[in-house]
Design an enzyme around this catalytic site. Structure first.
Site, PDB file in Angstrom:
ATOM      1  N   ARG A  53      38.991  46.861  50.226  1.00  0.00           N
ATOM      2  CA  ARG A  53      40.344  46.957  50.771  1.00  0.00           C
ATOM      3  C   ARG A  53      41.266  47.858  49.962  1.00  0.00           C
ATOM      4  O   ARG A  53      41.929  48.742  50.501  1.00  0.00           O
ATOM      5  CB  ARG A  53      41.006  45.558  50.832  1.00  0.00           C
ATOM      6  N   THR A  54      41.338  47.625  48.665  1.00  0.00           N
ATOM      7  CA  THR A  54      42.333  48.337  47.859  1.00  0.00           C
ATOM      8  C   THR A  54      42.037  49.832  47.856  1.00  0.00           C
ATOM      9  O   THR A  54      42.922  50.664  48.084  1.00  0.00           O
ATOM     10  CB  THR A  54      42.354  47.776  46.431  1.00  0.00           C
ATOM     11  N   LYS A  82      28.475  58.068  30.472  1.00  0.00           N
ATOM     12  CA  LYS A  82      28.091  58.786  29.250  1.00  0.00           C
ATOM     13  C   LYS A  82      28.877  58.313  28.040  1.00  0.00           C
ATOM     14  O   LYS A  82      28.735  58.848  26.950  1.00  0.00           O
ATOM     15  CB  LYS A  82      28.323  60.284  29.444  1.00  0.00           C
ATOM     16  N   ARG A 103      41.502  50.605  38.968  1.00  0.00           N
ATOM     17  CA  ARG A 103      40.956  49.234  38.874  1.00  0.00           C
ATOM     18  C   ARG A 103      39.958  49.208  37.724  1.00  0.00           C
ATOM     19  O   ARG A 103      39.124  50.108  37.594  1.00  0.00           O
ATOM     20  CB  ARG A 103      40.267  48.814  40.165  1.00  0.00           C
ATOM     21  N   HIS A 131      47.501  42.262  39.988  1.00  0.00           N
ATOM     22  CA  HIS A 131      47.140  43.128  41.134  1.00  0.00           C
ATOM     23  C   HIS A 131      48.416  43.286  41.967  1.00  0.00           C
ATOM     24  O   HIS A 131      48.526  42.764  43.074  1.00  0.00           O
ATOM     25  CB  HIS A 131      46.014  42.458  41.921  1.00  0.00           C
TER      26      HIS A 131
HETATM   27  N1   CP Z   1      42.063  42.157  47.957  1.00  0.00           N
HETATM   28  C1   CP Z   1      41.327  43.043  47.249  1.00  0.00           C
HETATM   29  O1   CP Z   1      41.693  43.469  46.146  1.00  0.00           O
HETATM   30  O2   CP Z   1      40.165  43.431  47.864  1.00  0.00           O
HETATM   31  P1   CP Z   1      39.133  44.494  47.278  1.00  0.00           P
HETATM   32  O3   CP Z   1      38.521  43.900  46.037  1.00  0.00           O
HETATM   33  O4   CP Z   1      38.124  44.723  48.381  1.00  0.00           O
HETATM   34  O5   CP Z   1      39.890  45.749  46.942  1.00  0.00           O
END
Ligand code: CP
Length: 305
Positions: A53-54, A82, A103, A131
């Protein structure tokens, strides 16, 4: 917030949140008006952990603003493999892009990255930390469904490792919201998060069972047990499968309850909930597009002329 980094929900004031949500609503109403606003902009996607999603919604959001994205790819196919440091990767990527979505499995990674670059860094999840862009789309979904004041929300599941929970709980302190945290004792909110919430004057209560609090909830935010964060698999197995809801569970809730989940789910929401009016989690995921378009607009330049 303009031109700065988005690292944690604690940096968001009510005015910051409302500015992004109002912009997202404008975009939702007329997406085509925004299609050429950032034609020369490039967004870097640096995901050191899996995401559907993100990553995809930031990618789509940038493209719907007329811009493009450049993707580091997975850890296995990048020079991280590496042994390149996060700082060096970020210093290189800032030369390729106008903003970076990061991320990373380590708590604090986004803060660290932001100290090495001048372009905005958006924390797309740092370990069990925060998040915040997920929180903005969560708040948008709640505002559209229920409104954001005089609200009772139950946040259930893995409150210890669930970074979406930490960000959401912080952001909700800007509003008149009663927060009920429902989890096994071993997955309670971390002490540091509880401390921050108390300092912010949060109205919070903790529970080990959903039953007693469900009838008063306007929103039930369910989360996955974060298997990948447990140091010991046996600890995960001891709590896996607890706090599962199905259509029968919801018979004791309000008829206009909003059931939310940041997704992905494993088995904590039974498929028979999906067709109920209360199920908001797919709409919630779709709201990632206008909200992330609005966030990029805020960080890249503001209201277009
Ligand atoms: N909600 C969320 O962060 O989903 P993903 O891990 O798929 O990005």
């Amino acid at each position: 917030m303009r031109k700065e980094h988005l690292i944690t929900a604690t940096q968001l004031s009510r005015a910051d949140i409302e500015a992004v949500l109002d912009r997202a609503a404008e975009i939702d109403a007329d997406p085509s008006a925004w299609a050429e606003k950032y034609e020369t902009a490039v967004l870097a996607l640096c995901f050191f952990e899996p995401s559907t999603r993100t990553k995809m919604s930031f990618d789509t959001a940038m493209k719907r603003l007329g811009g493009t994205t450049t993707d580091m790819g997975g850890v296995e196919s990048s020079s991280v493999k590496k042994g390149e440091s996060l700082a060096d990767t970020m210093r290189v990527v800032e030369g390729y892009a106008d903003a970076i979505v990061l991320r990373h499995p380590s708590e604090g990674a986004a803060q660290l990255a932001s100290e090495f670059v001048d372009v905005p860094v958006i924390n797309a999840g740092d370990g069990a930390g925060q998040h915040p862009s997920q929180t903005l789309l969560d708040l948008y979904t709640i505002r559209e469904h229920t409104g954001l004041d005089d609200l009772s929300i139950g946040i259930m599941g893995d409150l210890k490792y669930g970074r979406t929970v930490h960000s959401l709980a912080n952001a909700l302190t800007n509003f008149d919201v009663r927060q009920h945290f429902i989890s096994p004792e071993s997955l309670r909110l971390p002490r540091s998060v509880r401390f921050d919430l108390h300092e912010s004057g949060a109205q919070l209560r903790e529970h080990t069972e959903l039953d007693s609090v469900l009838p008063e909830l306007d929103v039930l935010y369910v989360t996955r047990i974060q298997r990948e964060r447990f140091p010991d698999e046996s600890e995960y197995r001891a709590v896996a499968g607890e706090y599962r809801i199905d259509a029968k569970t919801l018979e004791d809730g309000k008829s206009d309850l909003a059931v939310m989940h940041p997704l992905p789910r494993v088995d904590e929401i039974a498929p028979d909930v999906d067709t109920l009016e209360q199920a908001q989690y797919f709409e919630q995921a779709h709201n990632g597009i206008p909200v992330r378009m609005a966030l990029l607009d805020e960080l890249l330049g503001g209201v277009p002329q």
